[in-house]
Design an enzyme around this catalytic site. Structure first.
Site, mmCIF file in Angstrom:
data_model
loop_
_atom_site.group_PDB
_atom_site.id
_atom_site.type_symbol
_atom_site.label_atom_id
_atom_site.label_comp_id
_atom_site.label_asym_id
_atom_site.label_seq_id
_atom_site.Cartn_x
_atom_site.Cartn_y
_atom_site.Cartn_z
ATOM 1 N N ASN A 23 0.736 -1.121 -0.107
ATOM 2 C CA ASN A 23 -0.012 0.060 0.022
ATOM 3 C C ASN A 23 0.889 1.276 0.025
ATOM 4 O O ASN A 23 0.322 2.136 0.038
ATOM 5 C CB ASN A 23 -1.109 -0.109 1.177
ATOM 6 C CG ASN A 23 -2.078 -0.900 0.907
ATOM 7 O OD1 ASN A 23 -2.289 -1.517 -0.221
ATOM 8 N ND2 ASN A 23 -2.968 -1.328 2.039
ATOM 9 N N ARG A 131 -17.404 1.902 -0.800
ATOM 10 C CA ARG A 131 -16.201 2.760 -1.099
ATOM 11 C C ARG A 131 -16.358 3.724 -2.216
ATOM 12 O O ARG A 131 -16.007 3.563 -3.274
ATOM 13 C CB ARG A 131 -14.970 1.727 -1.503
ATOM 14 C CG ARG A 131 -14.702 0.777 -0.607
ATOM 15 C CD ARG A 131 -13.792 -0.146 -0.842
ATOM 16 N NE ARG A 131 -12.308 0.125 -0.526
ATOM 17 C CZ ARG A 131 -11.218 -0.475 -0.900
ATOM 18 N NH1 ARG A 131 -11.238 -1.516 -1.446
ATOM 19 N NH2 ARG A 131 -9.992 -0.093 -0.495
HETATM 20 C C1 EPZ Z 1 -6.689 1.940 1.758
HETATM 21 O O1 EPZ Z 1 -7.785 1.988 1.031
HETATM 22 C C2 EPZ Z 1 -5.861 0.808 1.642
HETATM 23 N N1 EPZ Z 1 -5.738 0.425 0.101
HETATM 24 C C3 EPZ Z 1 -6.952 -0.531 2.222
HETATM 25 O O2 EPZ Z 1 -6.290 -1.514 1.963
HETATM 26 C C4 EPZ Z 1 -7.095 -0.154 3.443
HETATM 27 O O3 EPZ Z 1 -8.028 -1.019 4.016
HETATM 28 C C5 EPZ Z 1 -7.738 1.285 3.661
HETATM 29 O O4 EPZ Z 1 -7.086 2.304 3.210
HETATM 30 C C6 EPZ Z 1 -7.979 1.624 5.091
HETATM 31 O O5 EPZ Z 1 -6.854 1.731 5.864
HETATM 32 C C7 EPZ Z 1 -4.491 1.094 -0.234
HETATM 33 O O6 EPZ Z 1 -3.721 1.560 0.356
HETATM 34 C C8 EPZ Z 1 -4.254 0.443 -1.603
HETATM 35 P P1 EPZ Z 1 -10.061 4.679 2.551
HETATM 36 P P2 EPZ Z 1 -8.593 3.086 0.665
HETATM 37 O O7 EPZ Z 1 -10.345 5.756 1.556
HETATM 38 O O8 EPZ Z 1 -7.815 4.397 0.365
HETATM 39 C C9 EPZ Z 1 -14.648 5.757 3.095
HETATM 40 C C10 EPZ Z 1 -5.867 -3.887 1.392
HETATM 41 O O9 EPZ Z 1 -6.293 -5.029 1.952
HETATM 42 N N2 EPZ Z 1 -14.526 6.723 1.570
HETATM 43 O O10 EPZ Z 1 -8.919 5.310 3.648
HETATM 44 O O11 EPZ Z 1 -9.434 2.968 -0.673
HETATM 45 C C11 EPZ Z 1 -14.625 4.212 2.545
HETATM 46 O O12 EPZ Z 1 -15.713 3.796 2.223
HETATM 47 C C12 EPZ Z 1 -6.670 -2.574 1.357
HETATM 48 O O13 EPZ Z 1 -4.748 -3.851 1.140
HETATM 49 C C13 EPZ Z 1 -15.451 7.395 1.436
HETATM 50 O O14 EPZ Z 1 -16.735 7.648 2.212
HETATM 51 O O15 EPZ Z 1 -9.607 3.498 1.895
HETATM 52 C C14 EPZ Z 1 -14.230 3.964 3.888
HETATM 53 O O16 EPZ Z 1 -15.415 3.624 4.644
HETATM 54 C C15 EPZ Z 1 -8.204 -2.970 1.387
HETATM 55 N N3 EPZ Z 1 -15.407 8.299 0.358
HETATM 56 C C16 EPZ Z 1 -13.431 4.730 4.455
HETATM 57 O O17 EPZ Z 1 -13.436 6.055 3.829
HETATM 58 C C17 EPZ Z 1 -14.395 8.409 -0.400
HETATM 59 O O18 EPZ Z 1 -14.255 9.362 -1.421
HETATM 60 C C18 EPZ Z 1 -11.605 4.593 4.559
HETATM 61 O O19 EPZ Z 1 -11.393 4.312 3.016
HETATM 62 C C19 EPZ Z 1 -13.194 7.746 -0.215
HETATM 63 C C20 EPZ Z 1 -13.522 6.662 0.994
#
Ligand code: EPZ
Length: 431
Positions: A23, A131
């Site tokens: 990541n 997401r």
């Molecule tokens: C990153 O995903 C990681 N992926 C994920 O790892 C990890 O689970 C996640 O962060 C949380 O730590 C990578 O780094 C490639 P977020 P990301 O945006 O960035 C909501 C793995 O197994 N949200 O921090 O996609 C979302 O729905 C993966 O390696 C919105 O509401 O996660 C979630 O509830 C899976 N609107 C929360 O924020 C948006 O526009 C956190 O998601 C964006 C996100």
């Protein structure tokens, strides 16, 4: 389709090298779009997600070159790969490429900053939750970008004279949206302040790399990042930080099976809360010069409650693995998932191995059992897949994990690393 077979085989002993973080590697690769000069990344893990992103980036005009091994490198040493986007040849990221990996949506930030336009397919649904992309849009709008969505694509356009620095507070912490705003702001005109930024170490790793490329970012590691825009970035050499999720996963393997393993190159500060949780289960962890030493000599696994949270809290990416561990605890544990609304898909599969877990909303109650028994199970996402491997390490008989392409997305040389410390694990290639 390949499957993994695991037979419970007693304690684990020896050394497991920790790879570069997936990541961190992914956003770092995407940062290569910001400059025409080469960005050389060291300690790159060999993973399906890295391969997928290489083809996405090639489509935009990024050439990559895997550099040769250096003296002392082994098959487990991370790769050195140079990425160079001399010219952006295409600002569209098509559905066929983006749908395979959500992080590929992140190209929207650098494309917008460098080329002024981007057309990126909506990433679509995902097994762990809906997401959405609202935070990406709001934060880039703050920098002056305009958006419209048509036919499943997000069209983004920067003002004629480029993105403009701005102050923006994320209403919710998002790792991906922080990465994207950070990258876009490096080339914006003037100062950008990002409040409530994600503090995950991978965000810090990206910011440090961007600074090495000539960006001016301060507040790294905190929830307020200040970026003073520059007119261009240049090439750099950057080493990907060690994978804290792989570290926590192998630590959970040792806690489950017992034994004494050195997780070479691991860094405790990247996952302190998860290690504190592990200690409460009766496992010892100690930082040494070479990495993290994890051992559990005897005694029962103690139950423990934990709640996932943004960094520095307990990582959602370790929730499934630690849940697997406490399925064998001597009592009841409560696991609360606060990041994703649907990240309990592994529960049903763990139940097939004999685990006793009930779910009420965002909380899973795990009542420890004395025995797990091997069965065919199905991997649902990449971290969930590892929870099945962890359970398989102590289950009676054979556990057959299907759909292992999930594991290949994020765990480098998994069978090799676990067999090297005594696990009975093998991959069987299927048609
Ligand atoms: C990153 O995903 C990681 N992926 C994920 O790892 C990890 O689970 C996640 O962060 C949380 O730590 C990578 O780094 C490639 P977020 P990301 O945006 O960035 C909501 C793995 O197994 N949200 O921090 O996609 C979302 O729905 C993966 O390696 C919105 O509401 O996660 C979630 O509830 C899976 N609107 C929360 O924020 C948006 O526009 C956190 O998601 C964006 C996100």
């Amino acid at each position: 389709m390949d499957k993994i077979l695991i037979r419970g085989n007693g304690a684990l002993n020896g050394t497991i090298p920790i790879s570069g973080a997936k990541n961190a590697a992914l956003p770092l690769m995407i940062a290569s779009l910001l400059t025409s000069e080469p960005l050389t990344l060291e300690n790159m893990p060999r993973l399906a997600d890295v391969e997928a992103l290489k083809s996405i980036l090639s489509n935009h005009g990024v050439d990559y070159r895997v550099m040769g091994k250096r003296p002392g490198d082994t098959d487990m040493t991370g790769q050195r790969i140079a990425f160079q986007a001399s010219e952006i040849v295409d600002t569209t990221a098509p559905y066929d490429l983006v749908r395979k990996m959500r992080a590929s949506f992140w190209v929207i930030g650098p494309l917008l900053a460098r080329s002024g336009v981007a057309r990126v397919s909506l990433p679509g649904g995902c097994a762990i939750g809906t997401r959405p992309i609202d935070l990406f849009i709001e934060s880039l709008e703050a920098l002056g970008a305009e958006f419209d969505i048509d036919a499943g694509y997000v069209n983004a356009k920067a003002p004629a004279n480029g993105l403009k620095g701005a102050r923006f507070r994320f209403p919710k912490v998002s790792v991906g949206a922080t990465h994207v705003m950070l990258m876009a702001a490096t080339l914006a005109d003037g100062e950008t302040v990002i409040e409530n930024a994600a503090r995950e170490p991978e965000v810090g790793d990206l910011a440090n790399c961007l600074n090495a490329m000539g960006a001016d970012i301060s507040g790294i590691g905190s929830s307020t990042l200040t970026i003073r825009g520059v007119t261009s970035l240049h090439g750099a050499n950057h080493e990907v930080l060690p994978d804290r999720i792989e570290t926590g996963t192998f630590a959970a393997c040792v806690a489950m099976a017992g034994g004494d393993v050195l997780l070479k190159n691991a860094r405790t500060e990247l996952l302190q809360v998860a290690l504190d949780t592990l200690e409460k289960t009766g496992t010892s962890v100690a930082m040494t010069n070479e990495g993290l030493r994890v051992s559990r000599k005897s005694g029962e696994i103690q139950p423990v409650d934990f709640t996932t949270d943004p960094f520095p809290g307990f990582p959602t990416d370790l929730q499934a693995q630690y849940m697997a561990l406490v399925t064998r605890a001597s009592g009841v544990s409560h696991v609360k998932e606060m990041i994703f609304e649907n990240r309990f898909m592994h529960v049903q599969e763990l139940a097939r191995l004999g685990a006793n877990i009930s779910i009420d909303g965002q909380t899973a109650t795990v009542t420890g059992v004395e025995r797990l028994s091997g069965a065919p199970v199905m991997a649902t996402d990449l971290r969930a897949s590892m929870s099945l491997v962890i359970a398989g390490l102590v289950a009676d008989g054979e556990t057959e994990v299907n759909r292992v392409y999930h594991l290949d997305r994020g765990f480098e040389l998994l069978e090799e690393k676990l067999s090297a410390v005594g696990a009975d694990i093998e991959r069987v290639s299927g048609g």
